[in-house]
Write a protein that holds these residues in place. Structure first.
Motif, short mmCIF file in Angstrom:
data_model
loop_
_atom_site.label_atom_id
_atom_site.label_comp_id
_atom_site.label_asym_id
_atom_site.label_seq_id
_atom_site.Cartn_x
_atom_site.Cartn_y
_atom_site.Cartn_z
N ALA A 3 10.13 -26.33 121.21
CA ALA A 3 10.64 -26.80 121.41
C ALA A 3 10.13 -27.47 119.89
CB ALA A 3 10.90 -27.76 122.26
N THR A 4 10.83 -28.02 118.91
CA THR A 4 10.84 -28.45 117.90
C THR A 4 10.92 -29.68 118.00
OG1 THR A 4 9.52 -26.37 116.83
CG2 THR A 4 10.21 -28.67 115.43
N ARG A 5 10.91 -30.74 117.75
CA ARG A 5 11.40 -31.89 117.10
C ARG A 5 11.37 -32.12 115.48
NH1 ARG A 5 14.37 -35.28 120.27
NH2 ARG A 5 14.77 -36.59 118.89
N PHE A 6 12.78 -32.86 115.25
CA PHE A 6 13.29 -32.90 114.36
C PHE A 6 13.88 -34.26 113.49
CE2 PHE A 6 15.11 -29.43 115.02
CZ PHE A 6 13.73 -28.35 114.26
N ARG A 7 13.12 -34.89 112.39
CA ARG A 7 13.24 -36.07 112.22
C ARG A 7 14.71 -36.43 111.66
NH1 ARG A 7 8.34 -35.40 109.74
NH2 ARG A 7 9.23 -35.20 107.77
N LEU A 157 22.14 -9.83 105.62
CA LEU A 157 22.71 -10.98 105.72
C LEU A 157 21.58 -12.18 106.94
CD1 LEU A 157 25.50 -13.06 105.79
CD2 LEU A 157 26.29 -11.34 107.62
N VAL A 158 21.61 -13.29 106.49
CA VAL A 158 20.58 -13.74 107.86
C VAL A 158 21.08 -14.83 108.08
CG1 VAL A 158 18.08 -15.02 107.06
CG2 VAL A 158 18.95 -13.14 106.35
N ALA A 159 21.07 -15.84 109.06
CA ALA A 159 21.21 -17.12 109.84
C ALA A 159 20.09 -17.23 110.40
CB ALA A 159 22.02 -16.72 111.32
N ALA A 160 20.26 -18.55 109.95
CA ALA A 160 18.66 -19.27 109.85
C ALA A 160 19.12 -20.97 110.94
CB ALA A 160 18.11 -19.34 108.81
N VAL A 161 19.37 -21.09 111.94
CA VAL A 161 19.06 -22.81 112.42
C VAL A 161 17.98 -22.93 112.83
CG1 VAL A 161 21.55 -22.34 113.16
CG2 VAL A 161 19.24 -21.31 114.30
N PRO A 162 18.22 -24.77 112.92
CA PRO A 162 16.39 -25.35 113.21
C PRO A 162 16.84 -25.68 114.83
CG PRO A 162 18.05 -27.14 111.81
CD PRO A 162 18.70 -25.21 112.24
N VAL A 163 17.16 -25.36 115.77
CA VAL A 163 17.43 -25.08 117.07
C VAL A 163 19.67 -24.19 117.36
CG1 VAL A 163 19.21 -26.91 116.89
CG2 VAL A 163 17.63 -26.85 118.62
N ALA A 164 19.08 -24.31 118.26
CA ALA A 164 20.04 -23.17 118.99
C ALA A 164 19.03 -22.86 120.44
CB ALA A 164 20.11 -21.94 118.14
N CYS A 181 15.68 -19.17 113.92
CA CYS A 181 15.65 -20.41 114.88
C CYS A 181 14.39 -20.46 114.95
CB CYS A 181 15.90 -19.51 116.06
SG CYS A 181 17.02 -20.99 117.07
N ALA A 182 14.28 -21.88 114.39
CA ALA A 182 13.12 -22.92 114.91
C ALA A 182 12.63 -22.95 115.83
CB ALA A 182 13.23 -23.70 113.61
N SER A 183 13.43 -23.58 116.61
CA SER A 183 13.41 -24.04 118.24
C SER A 183 14.37 -23.76 119.24
CB SER A 183 13.46 -25.65 118.54
OG SER A 183 13.21 -26.15 119.36
N SER A 184 14.35 -23.61 120.79
CA SER A 184 15.04 -23.25 121.38
C SER A 184 14.49 -23.84 122.94
CB SER A 184 14.83 -21.58 121.61
OG SER A 184 15.56 -20.98 120.44
N VAL A 191 22.77 -30.08 119.99
CA VAL A 191 21.54 -30.43 119.06
C VAL A 191 20.78 -31.57 117.69
CG1 VAL A 191 22.27 -30.11 116.38
CG2 VAL A 191 23.79 -27.84 117.63
N GLY A 192 22.55 -32.44 118.58
CA GLY A 192 21.54 -34.12 118.27
C GLY A 192 20.38 -34.02 119.18
N GLY A 193 20.21 -33.20 119.96
CA GLY A 193 18.89 -33.52 120.79
C GLY A 193 17.72 -33.12 120.56
N SER A 194 18.16 -32.48 119.30
CA SER A 194 16.47 -31.94 118.83
C SER A 194 16.61 -32.95 117.53
CB SER A 194 16.18 -30.42 118.32
OG SER A 194 16.31 -29.81 119.79
N TYR A 195 16.82 -33.72 117.55
CA TYR A 195 16.87 -34.89 116.06
C TYR A 195 16.05 -36.46 116.37
CZ TYR A 195 18.71 -30.75 113.27
OH TYR A 195 18.84 -29.70 112.34
N ASP A 196 16.05 -37.04 115.71
CA ASP A 196 15.80 -38.25 115.87
C ASP A 196 16.59 -38.90 115.15
OD1 ASP A 196 13.02 -37.70 116.94
OD2 ASP A 196 11.91 -38.02 114.80
N ARG A 197 17.19 -38.37 113.78
CA ARG A 197 18.62 -39.57 113.52
C ARG A 197 19.40 -38.04 112.90
NH1 ARG A 197 17.87 -42.46 107.38
NH2 ARG A 197 20.88 -42.89 107.74
N PHE A 198 20.75 -38.20 113.35
CA PHE A 198 21.33 -37.14 114.10
C PHE A 198 23.06 -37.71 113.44
CE2 PHE A 198 24.22 -33.82 115.47
CZ PHE A 198 23.33 -32.48 114.85
N ASP A 199 23.08 -38.21 112.17
CA ASP A 199 24.62 -39.23 112.01
C ASP A 199 25.01 -38.15 111.42
OD1 ASP A 199 23.04 -41.58 112.20
OD2 ASP A 199 22.50 -42.36 110.87
#
Length: 212
Positions: A3-7, A157-164, A181-184, A191-199
């Motif tokens: 798992a990866t966290r994002f700012r 066709l490429v699908a790219a997401v930080p987390v799923a 997919c950077a993090s699973s 989704v917001g659980g992997s971000y410190d800030r998810f406004d």
């Protein structure tokens, strides 16, 4: 996958850009952001590769009374994707589904006008198209986008997401030539659980990022 966290979303974009570095410098490359949250992520990806950036409007279909829970999604071009299990569990009948679809179709049209104005959508045929969102919980939104974009016959066709969730990434692999997919997280909840800030991302921010 660890798992990866994002700012924040731009930080997630930097991580994705690193994973997509193999596309850097390629001609005929296009990055499509799924608004609104996908735009701050995709803007960083597009600047890094570099590649033109456009939006592809997709609307989640929320369960009546529980709008945050996706029972499906619609995309430009009349594509409708349903999460049949969610529809069944929450006993959503055709009339209720029709009301939600109608409302989201109107919002889809509004957002296309708000973000693009009179500018036509980017041409997709024959291009390498990277579709970016800020994450995928059920995958309905990204699946709708991939199905719609595939109709335009891109070369890749490429699908790219930080987390799923891992199972969602596996489902997307059936529709895309590549899924990044950077993090699973094993304990994925939202989704917001992997971000410190998810406004919330607003329309003005989307327009400003596209104007860059």
């Amino acid at each position: 996958m660890a798992a990866t966290r994002f700012r924040d979303r731009p930080d997630a974009g930097r991580v994705l850009a690193g994973l997509l570095a193999g596309y850097r410098g390629q001609s005929n490359l296009l990055v499509l952001a799924l608004p609104r949250g996908g735009v701050p992520v995709a803007e960083v990806v597009a600047a890094s590769l570099p590649a033109p950036l456009d939006v592809f409007v997709v609307r989640k279909l929320g369960v009546p009374g529980r709008a945050e829970l996706a029972m499906g999604a619609i995309a430009s071009g009349g594509v409708l994707v349903l999460n049949e299990d969610v529809v069944r569990v929450f006993d959503v009948d055709e009339e209720a589904l029709g009301r939600v679809v109608g409302a989201e179709e109107a919002e889809l049209v509004r957002r296309e006008r708000a973000y693009r104005g009179d500018r036509p959508p980017a041409a997709l045929a024959g291009k390498t198209v990277i579709v970016v969102d800020d994450g995928a919980a059920t995958g309905a939104t990204m699946r709708a986008a991939l199905l719609a974009i595939a109709r335009a016959e891109p070369a890749r066709l490429v699908a790219a997401v930080p987390v799923a969730p891992a199972e969602v990434c596996a489902e997307l692999e059936l529709l895309a030539d590549e899924v990044v997919c950077a993090s699973s997280p094993v304990d994925f909840a939202a989704v917001g659980g992997s971000y410190d800030r998810f406004d919330q991302t607003g329309d003005d921010e989307v327009r400003a990022l596209l104007a860059r």
